[in-house]
Design a protein around this motif. Structure first.
Motif, short mmCIF file in Angstrom:
data_model
loop_
_atom_site.label_atom_id
_atom_site.label_comp_id
_atom_site.label_asym_id
_atom_site.label_seq_id
_atom_site.Cartn_x
_atom_site.Cartn_y
_atom_site.Cartn_z
N LEU A 209 0.51 -1.52 -0.26
CA LEU A 209 0.13 -0.13 -0.03
C LEU A 209 0.78 1.58 -0.19
N ILE A 210 1.86 0.83 0.77
CA ILE A 210 3.12 2.20 0.90
C ILE A 210 3.63 2.28 -0.88
N VAL A 211 4.03 1.75 -1.33
CA VAL A 211 4.59 1.28 -2.88
C VAL A 211 3.54 2.39 -3.37
N LYS A 212 2.36 1.52 -3.25
CA LYS A 212 1.05 2.49 -4.59
C LYS A 212 0.81 2.96 -4.29
N ASN A 213 1.20 4.16 -3.08
CA ASN A 213 0.28 5.56 -3.06
C ASN A 213 1.98 6.50 -3.09
N ALA A 214 2.71 6.05 -2.96
CA ALA A 214 3.85 6.33 -2.88
C ALA A 214 4.42 7.91 -4.44
N ASN A 215 3.78 7.36 -4.96
CA ASN A 215 3.68 9.02 -6.20
C ASN A 215 3.11 9.79 -5.93
N LYS A 216 1.48 9.04 -5.64
CA LYS A 216 1.01 10.22 -5.21
C LYS A 216 0.83 11.35 -4.07
N HIS A 217 1.46 10.44 -2.95
CA HIS A 217 1.45 11.30 -2.09
C HIS A 217 3.26 11.43 -1.02
N LYS A 218 3.91 11.20 -2.33
CA LYS A 218 5.46 11.23 -1.75
C LYS A 218 5.58 12.55 -1.39
N HIS A 219 5.40 14.18 -1.69
CA HIS A 219 5.42 15.21 -1.50
C HIS A 219 5.01 15.58 -0.23
N ASN A 220 3.57 14.92 0.20
CA ASN A 220 3.01 15.04 1.75
C ASN A 220 3.33 14.44 2.94
N PRO A 221 4.20 15.80 3.86
CA PRO A 221 4.97 14.96 5.19
C PRO A 221 3.85 14.27 5.56
N ASP A 222 3.02 14.23 5.54
CA ASP A 222 1.87 13.19 6.73
C ASP A 222 2.06 11.78 6.05
N PHE A 223 2.63 11.75 4.60
CA PHE A 223 2.20 10.21 4.42
C PHE A 223 3.49 9.93 4.80
N PHE A 224 4.31 10.67 4.62
CA PHE A 224 6.04 10.38 4.82
C PHE A 224 5.92 9.67 6.80
N ASP A 225 5.41 10.48 7.59
CA ASP A 225 4.77 9.91 8.71
C ASP A 225 4.58 9.01 9.24
N ASP A 226 3.01 8.87 8.68
CA ASP A 226 1.84 7.31 8.24
C ASP A 226 3.09 6.14 8.04
N THR A 227 4.82 6.56 6.90
CA THR A 227 5.38 5.88 6.22
C THR A 227 5.66 5.12 7.55
N ILE A 228 6.70 6.25 8.16
CA ILE A 228 7.83 5.41 9.13
C ILE A 228 6.89 4.80 10.06
N ASP A 229 5.53 4.82 10.47
CA ASP A 229 5.45 4.08 11.65
C ASP A 229 4.86 2.50 11.29
N THR A 230 4.24 2.83 9.56
CA THR A 230 4.13 1.54 8.97
C THR A 230 4.94 0.46 9.21
N LEU A 231 6.30 1.01 8.87
CA LEU A 231 7.35 0.50 8.67
C LEU A 231 8.12 0.56 10.03
N ASN A 232 7.64 0.82 10.53
CA ASN A 232 8.07 0.34 12.27
C ASN A 232 7.40 -0.46 12.59
N ASN A 233 6.25 -0.44 12.41
CA ASN A 233 5.30 -1.91 12.56
C ASN A 233 5.27 -3.09 11.72
N ALA A 234 5.97 -2.60 10.84
CA ALA A 234 6.44 -4.17 9.85
C ALA A 234 7.62 -4.14 10.11
N VAL A 235 9.02 -4.17 10.32
CA VAL A 235 10.15 -4.48 11.71
C VAL A 235 9.46 -4.44 13.00
N ASN A 236 8.78 -4.49 13.92
CA ASN A 236 8.39 -5.24 14.85
C ASN A 236 8.22 -6.62 14.56
N LYS A 237 6.97 -6.37 13.71
CA LYS A 237 6.48 -7.99 13.45
C LYS A 237 7.26 -9.22 12.41
#
Length: 700
Positions: free
Chosen positions: A497-525
């Motif tokens: 989902l991150i990769v799919k929405n990267a081109n559309k929202h890559k300039h949005n700071p909130d998107f980067f914050d959500d991406t970091i949270d999602t990656l952090n969750n993926a690392v923990n799992k």
């Protein structure tokens, strides 16, 4: 001494009189018992009279003792007949020995009642036949007691326990008294005078047993076990053997007056030693088994008894090694073989020697069984026992198989017994020569085949148990793998989902914050999955006190699927004690399933958090395609059953229910096709010791 005899037999007369009065008021229909008690009174009273009347001798009381023994014997025979044939005299009428025993009682009574006959026999034989007759009476009584006890089922033996005990004591003491009297040619007074007290002591036991004889459970006919006849015959043989040895010892004593007692003692010792050696000899047991089977029984085996005996023994086995040894032992004991070996089939359908006991085969014979592939084929085709005795006398029977390597003069091979399971040859046993020469008949072959099938079933069951244990180990790893793959699929979906929405929202700071949270969750799992793989099993839950309201808010923030997820909550603090990582995974899976089922423009998914007494209630509601009641009942919670094809694992709902139940909660599902579904999770509420002990929300 006469005073002691007087009081001894007076106590017996009084005890028997009381028993007589008790019997005629309680069990009138047992008239033989009452008659035996009456003659016991008459016998003990006459002994008392003999001690007081100089014109009356102790020897004159023997005729009353004979009559008493006759009625005790007849009463025991009626009890056996009642148990076996449900008829009082059928056992006596069918017995071939009954006329001879009756004649013996009659002759003994005549000899003891008419002294002229006794003097004539003494003059001709130089011995007293009365002692011999009373020894035989004692042996007959013991045989009948043994038959009565063994012929009675275990659950009914308490009815006749005291009868057997008291009368066995009576006849056994008589055997001791009269066998010693027979040996020394005069009555053993010290032993004889004690019998009165012994008879008085046995009366209470008889009185206890009398009411039990009229119970319905005792008045049921039963078939006689084969071992009853065997043991009774052995007991009779022992009695006859001891009588013969005693008589021989006596005549050896008379033949040499100087060394007579020494010779007599040595002879009796050797005779008793020979008796014990005979009973402990395997060959003697084998010869006796063949003899009794040939002359005493119409059928050689009690199939029910053999089957139950083997079944009980099989139930006690705990390993394949014990089973292999048991198979050899069972087959060798069945035909009195001296040894044997067991060949089992492996996974390549090749047979190998798995166990042996005193096998004693030559290397050539072992190679023959190892490399001969025709033998298993022949056994599978014929399904019969190969008898090498039959092979030697009728070789044309085995024209289809070459057994010449096993037919040498010094070969020990006797039988080859196949073990079939569902007509498939699972194993075969090779048995060596028997302890006693014997020729097997059709019944022996049938029993070997029947027992072989039972043992083959045990082999197949053992193999199935081992295969099941292996499958359970694989199932554990497969189940763990399925859970791990399921978690990996969810992580992959989030990253995709991150990769799919990267081109559309890559300039949005909130998107980067959500991406970091999602990656952090993926690392923990991923780290959690790696730890599980290292341990080879699921990591035990680490429960802690959490606020469910914070958990679902975090899940909503990080879950960006479509349709969008909304939350409705009536509480800000909802404390439960669970594993937060597992809870987050369960809720996320259910949300993902709801979103997958709601692929329409007006679709929605929402979380509703409420409480009720003692429970936190979380509802996951959607307006998707729904499910019918049969699907919910039969397939929804069935692991690895999915409607998503290759896209699903089929364990999300199963894992959710398993988690809720392990935490003492409830999971309910309400669904209507084309209208939507509601998953309702109820988990027990908890009270914190301090508010600081509450775990923060876990990033999912």
């Amino acid at each position: 001494m006469e005073k002691f005899i007087f009081f001894s037999y007076l106590s017996a007369a009084i005890a028997y009189t009381i028993l007589f009065l008790f019997a005629i008021t309680r069990i009138k229909r047992h008239w033989l018992f009452i008659t035996a008690v009456a003659f016991s009174i008459l016998w003990s009273a006459n002994v008392v009279r003999a001690t007081q009347d100089s014109q009356f001798f102790i020897a004159d009381t023997l005729v009353f003792e004979t009559l008493r023994n006759m009625f005790w014997t007849l009463w025991l025979a009626t009890l056996i007949s009642k148990q076996r044939y449900n008829n009082n005299f059928q056992y006596v009428l069918r017995s071939r020995l009954a006329p001879a025993i009756g004649l013996l009682f009659l002759l003994t009574g005549i000899i003891e009642g008419f002294p002229s006959f006794l003097d004539f026999i003494r003059l001709q034989t130089d011995s007293d036949p009365r002692f011999f007759a009373h020894v035989v009476f004692a042996v007959i009584g013991l045989i009948l007691i043994e038959q009565l006890y063994r012929n009675t089922p275990l659950n009914q033996r308490w009815n006749i326990k005291y009868i057997c005990l008291s009368l066995a004591a009576l006849f056994l003491f008589n055997l001791i008294v009269y066998s010693k009297s027979l040996l020394y040619k005069h009555l053993d007074i010290p032993l004889w005078q004690s019998r009165g007290i012994l008879n008085a002591l046995m009366v209470p036991l008889l009185a206890i047993s009398l009411p039990r004889l009229d119970l319905p459970s005792f008045n049921t006919a039963h078939s006689v076990p084969r071992k009853t006849i065997f043991y009774s015959t052995i007991l009779f043989g022992c009695g006859a053997y001891l009588i013969l040895m005693s008589a021989t010892g006596y005549y050896l004593k008379q033949a040499n007056a100087e060394w007579g007692e020494t010779i007599q003692t040595v002879f009796i010792f050797l005779a008793v030693l020979l008796l014990f050696v005979s009973f402990t000899s395997g060959k003697m047991r084998a010869l006796a088994k063949v003899y009794f089977g040939k002359h005493f029984f119409h059928y050689n085996y009690d199939y029910r008894e053999e089957w139950l005996k083997i079944s009980k023994a099989l139930a006690k086995l705990e390993s394949m090694g014990e089973l292999k040894d048991f198979i050899i032992t069972t087959l060798t004991n069945l035909v009195e073989s001296t040894g044997g070996g067991l060949w089992l089939k492996n996974e390549q359908s090749r047979f190998f020697l798995a166990a042996e006991q005193n096998l004693r085969l030559s290397p050539q014979e072992l190679d023959h069984f190892k490399n001969n592939h025709d033998l298993p084929t022949y056994l599978s085709k014929k399904q019969w026992v190969i008898d090498f005795f039959e092979l030697a006398h009728a070789p044309e029977v085995y024209d289809d198989i070459d057994l010449s390597p096993c037919c040498s003069e010094d070969s020990q091979i006797w039988l080859i017994v196949p073990l079939f399971h569902l007509n498939n040859l699972e194993a075969f046993a090779v048995l060596t020569q028997p302890r006693a020469p014997r020729k097997l008949n059709w019944e022996d072959h049938d029993l070997l085949k029947t027992v072989g099938m039972q043992l083959a079933n045990a082999l197949a069951l053992n193999k199935a148990s081992e295969a099941l244990a292996n499958n359970r180990q694989f199932e554990t790893y497969h189940r763990l793998s399925a859970y791990l793959v399921h978690d990996l699929k969810n992580i992959a979906a989030q990253l995709g989902l991150i990769v799919k929405n990267a081109n559309k929202h890559k300039h949005n700071p909130d998107f980067f914050d959500d991406t970091i949270d999602t990656l952090n969750n993926a690392v923990n799992k991923m780290q959690h999955i790696v730890n599980q793989l290292k341990q080879g099993k699921s990591i035990p839950s680490a429960k802690s006190l959490i606020n469910l309201a914070d958990i679902i808010k975090t899940i909503q923030h990080q879950h960006k699927g479509l349709p969008a997820l909304s939350i409705v909550t009536t509480v800000d603090v909802c404390l439960i004690t669970v594993d937060p990582i597992k809870l987050t995974s369960v809720i996320t899976n259910l949300i993902q399933n709801a979103q997958d089922a709601t692929q329409k423009p007006d679709g929605w998914v929402k979380l509703v958090l409420t409480t009720k007494p003692d429970y936190a209630v979380l509802e996951i509601i959607d307006n998707g395609i729904g499910m019918d009641s049969s699907f919910i009942a039969e397939r929804l919670f069935k692991p690895f059953d999915t409607t998503k094809g290759n896209a699903g694992m089929g364990i999300g709902a199963y894992e959710a229910r398993d988690f809720v139940l392990k935490n003492a909660g409830h999971l309910d599902v309400d669904s209507i096709p084309d209208q939507g579904t509601t998953f309702k999770l109820q988990l027990p509420l908890s009270q914190p010791k301090t508010y600081d002990s509450i775990e923060p929300a876990i990033d999912c």
